[in-house]
Design a protein around this motif. Structure first.
Motif: not given
Length: 345
Positions: A229-234, A254-258, A298-299
């Motif tokens: 759904v979304q990828i964010r930098d942490v 970090i990818a947020t999965l549905s 990340t990788d």
């Protein structure tokens, strides 16, 4: 698409049935209860009928409706729970075969549906369903005289080949049924693997059809891909998810999965399971929540659109081991929000 894609490998399903069928010289049925172990009873039953299965088992009469609609009038659909109060009309209309579990069920069936097909279930030590030896002795002559299609029992410890309960139940089944002129069945998936002495006249594999233990040579049937759904930098030191249970040790993506525990991804998998982008592993981070979970990507060289949770590399039994449960629970927990697709067949 905002929901996961659950792909059912029909060729693998049929291949598993054929492999289990080849392990015995007797008829092989198919257990399609719990909506085909979560994979769609109608589609599963049609594929297995095409492969040669002629007898199917469901847990309760209501489950027989989808299977009967899928298969038409020629397949036999047996109901493990027997003839429950209130089920008479459904059993008659859907042409179901209840596996009668008690003297009360035998009486109900004979009085309400005389001449309608039925089977008998005996308890050989599991203490769950079926008539014990004293009850059976009291009605065996009458019941056998009425012409049951099958007399069956169920093994409690078949997934452990060395467990003494297997031999104990086998001996009890012989004691209760030797000499009757009715087809007999004792073996589900685990019982098939125990060898010919457990096969009798019919085997009825369940979880092994769907890729689960104890059938170690089973092909994976369920494949689950989850959309990002979304990828964010942490940044290093930041936390992810409820309870701040995961802290980034480095700058991360970090990818947020549905998906979440409402979809059968058990909360017990939090911080334990790996997802896959092709052959690249991506660890789940933080807690599994109801509808969402975070994965460290990340990788990866590219931003993924989806990640795989179930595949040939990571099976339902692998997830079960991480969650402290069994593959059956993983399969039957897969939620209705997944788009089910059927490949092959």
């Amino acid at each position: 698409m905002s929901t996961g894609s659950l792909t059912v490998d029909v060729d693998a399903l049929v291949g598993n049935w054929r492999a289990l069928d080849a392990m015995s010289d007797v008829e092989t049925a198919a257990v399609v209860k719990a909506d085909g172990y979560g994979l769609g009873a109608a589609k599963v039953a049609r594929a297995l009928a095409k492969a040669g299965a002629r007898k199917f088992f469901v847990a309760v009469a209501e489950e027989g409706a989808a299977v009967r609609q899928a298969l038409g009038p020629n397949a036999e659909i047996c109901v493990f729970s027997g003839h429950m109060r209130g089920d008479t009309e459904m059993i008659a209309d859907l042409m179901l075969t209840p596996m009668l579990n008690s003297i009360g069920q035998v009486t109900r069936h004979f009085e309400s549906l005389p001449g309608h097909p039925f089977g008998i279930q005996l308890d050989t030590g599991m203490n769950r369903l079926g008539m014990e030896i004293g009850e059976w002795a009291a009605i065996a002559e009458t019941a056998i005289g009425a012409g049951p299609t099958l007399v069956m029992s169920h093994l409690a410890c078949a997934d452990d080949p060395d467990h003494p309960m297997n031999a104990q139940q086998l001996a009890q089944f012989h004691l209760m049924t030797d000499g009757i002129s009715v087809p007999r069945s004792l073996a589900a998936t685990g019982g098939i693997l125990l060898g010919p002495q457990y096969h009798f006249d019919l085997t009825r594999p369940g979880v092994g059809l769907y890729g689960g233990a104890p059938f170690g040579d089973a092909r994976a049937v369920a494949h689950l891909d989850l959309p990002v759904v979304q990828i964010r930098d942490v940044e290093a030191g930041e936390t992810v998810g409820y309870g701040n249970s995961w802290t980034a040790a480095r700058d991360s993506r970090i990818a947020t999965l549905s998906t979440g525990y409402a979809d059968g991804v058990l909360r017990a998998l939090s911080d334990k399971v790996t997802l896959w982008h092709g052959d690249q592993p991506c660890p789940l981070v933080g807690r599994v929540s109801m509808d969402l979970m975070g994965v460290d990507v990340t990788d990866l060289a590219e931003a993924p659109q989806s990640l795989s949770l179930l595949n040939a590399t990571q099976t339902v039994d692998d997830l079960a081991a991480l969650a402290g449960t069994i593959g059956y629970e993983i399969l039957t927990s897969l939620g209705p929000r997944y788009a089910r697709r059927y490949a092959g067949g």
